[in-house]
Design a protein around this motif. Sequence first.
Motif, PDB file in Angstrom:
ATOM      1  N   MET A 240      -0.863   4.678   0.785  1.00 31.00           N
ATOM      2  CA  MET A 240      -1.690   4.296   2.250  1.00 31.00           C
ATOM      3  C   MET A 240      -2.947   3.491   1.954  1.00 31.00           C
ATOM      4  N   GLN A 243      -2.469  -0.095   1.374  1.00 31.37           N
ATOM      5  CA  GLN A 243      -1.604  -0.843   2.397  1.00 31.37           C
ATOM      6  C   GLN A 243      -2.790  -1.137   3.625  1.00 31.37           C
ATOM      7  N   GLU A 246      -5.445  -3.805   3.022  1.00 30.69           N
ATOM      8  CA  GLU A 246      -4.922  -5.000   2.819  1.00 30.69           C
ATOM      9  C   GLU A 246      -4.501  -5.721   4.178  1.00 30.69           C
ATOM     10  N   LYS A 247      -4.134  -4.896   5.385  1.00 30.51           N
ATOM     11  CA  LYS A 247      -3.918  -5.274   6.431  1.00 30.51           C
ATOM     12  C   LYS A 247      -4.832  -5.352   7.533  1.00 30.51           C
ATOM     13  N   GLU A 344       6.080   6.187  -0.185  1.00 32.09           N
ATOM     14  CA  GLU A 344       7.313   5.660   0.355  1.00 32.09           C
ATOM     15  C   GLU A 344       8.656   6.250   0.134  1.00 32.09           C
ATOM     16  N   TRP A 432      -9.206   3.585  -0.747  1.00 33.01           N
ATOM     17  CA  TRP A 432      -9.361   2.522   0.145  1.00 33.01           C
ATOM     18  C   TRP A 432     -10.325   1.358  -0.247  1.00 33.01           C
TER      19      TRP A 432
END
Length: 454
Positions: A240, A243, A246-247, A344, A432
Motif C-alpha cells: 500500500m 501505491q 505514486e498516486k 492484494e 511510503w
Amino acid sequence: MGKGNQNTSSNEGNHSVKQHTWQEITQHDKRQDKWIVIDNEVYDITEWSKRHPGGSKVISHYAGQDATHAFHAFHSDISIPKKYLKAIHKGSIQANNIKTAAIDTDFQDLRETVNKMGMFKPSYTFYTLNLLHVVVLDVLAYFVLRYFGTGWLPLITSLIFTVIVQIQSAYLAHDFGHTSVFGTKYKIDDFMERICLGFMKGASAKWWNHMHFQHHAKPNVLNKDPDTRLDALFVVGDVMPAQIAEKKKNSMPYDWQHRYFPIIGPPFLFPVYFLYALNRHIYTRREYLDFFFSICYWSRFFYLYGSVLGFGTALAFQVVMRMFESSWFTWVSQSNHIPMKIEEDDAKPWLRLQLNATCNVQPSFFNDWFTGHLDFQIEHHLFPTMPRHNLYKIAPIVKSLCEKHNLSYQVKPLFQSFTDIIKSLKRSGGLWKKAYDRFHGPDSTSVENNNTSE
C-alpha cells in the motif's frame, strides 16, 4: 457446519450437468458477471449477491474463486443457504480441474474434527454470565452518580463502569453477529446483536455486519477488507505505501504516522468515524429497526444521565467515554492485524489467507476478558461461528496443522502486540517516504519517463 466437502447442490447422479474449467471460472469476476465455486459446484451469484443476507460485497469478494471454506466458515447451518443454491447452479468443475491441494484437504479434516469434538456447541451459562455482568455494571454506572453525587470519584467510577459496559457489549454483539450462540435457525442471535449494539451502544448491527463480514472473508486484502481502507490518514503493509505514494502528490506525512496514530487513531475512531459511518448506513439503507434501537439508546442515556449531570455534562461524559472505549477497541482489534501481511488478493487457500493476516495474544484470564477472547484471533478467523469460550481448546490442533504446512503461528504478549502496531506503522511510513521521494522528488522526472516508455 463441519459437513466436509459434501455436494451443496442437488445434482448428484445428474450426468448432464455442464462442466467448467477453472480458466473459464476465473473470467467471471466482474461487477456484472460473478461466479463462485462451492464444493466443486459452480454458481452464478451476479443477481443473488444483491439479496445475499450477509451483504453483496462479502460474497462478491470471491467472484471467480473457490469459496468453499469461506462458505462453511460463515454458515453455522448450511441447510439454510443450500435452499438458494439450486436456482443459481451453473454446473460442476471438470474432473481434471478439481483442486485437491493438501492444505485444503487438511483444513477440511480439521473442520470435521472440531465439529465432532462439539466445539460449535455454546455454553449458555458462559453467555448468561457475560450478559449479566454487563447489565449489572450498566446499572451500577448510573446508581453511583444517583446516590453518591457527581463529584470526581463517583464520576470517574461511573465512567469506568460505562466504558467496560460498552466494550463488553460489543464483544457480546460480535458473538451474536457471528451466530455463535443460538445459530441462524430462530434468528435469536440477530435480535440479541441488535440489543447489544443498538440498545446498549446506539450502533447499527447491519452496518457492523456489512463491514465485519468483509473483513473476515478477505482479511488484510487490499480493496476488499474495509479495515485496510485507511489511506486518508495511514498506510499499512508493504504494498500500500508505494501505491499511495505514486498516486498522491499532496498527502499525509505518513512517515510520521507512528507518532500521530496514538493521538488521532484510537481515541477518535468511535466518536468520529464510526458515529458518521453507522448513521450514514442507517439513513442510506433505510435500516429502520437499527434506527429504532439507536434512538432507544440515546433516549435512555440522556433521560438517565441528563437528569443527574445536566445535558451539557452528560454529553461531555458520552464523548469522553467513547474516546476511552474507542482506544480500548482499536488497540485490541488492530494488534492482531496491522503488523501482519497486507497485500492484494491472490486467492490464497483459507488457512493460509487467515494465518497471513492474523496472530494471537498470549492467553490469560485477564487477556480473555480484556480482548473478548480475541487473544485467539487465529482460531476465531478460521472458525468465526465457533463460540469464543471454545477457541482455546482447538488452539493446539490448529498450531499443529500450521507447523505441518510451514505457516507462521504467532503468539505475542499483550503489550508487545500493541507496540508492534507502532513498529509496523513506522516501517510502512518509511516505505511510503522512499517511494514518495522516488516518484515526486528531484529525480522523479526520470522515473516518470521510464514509466511512460514502458
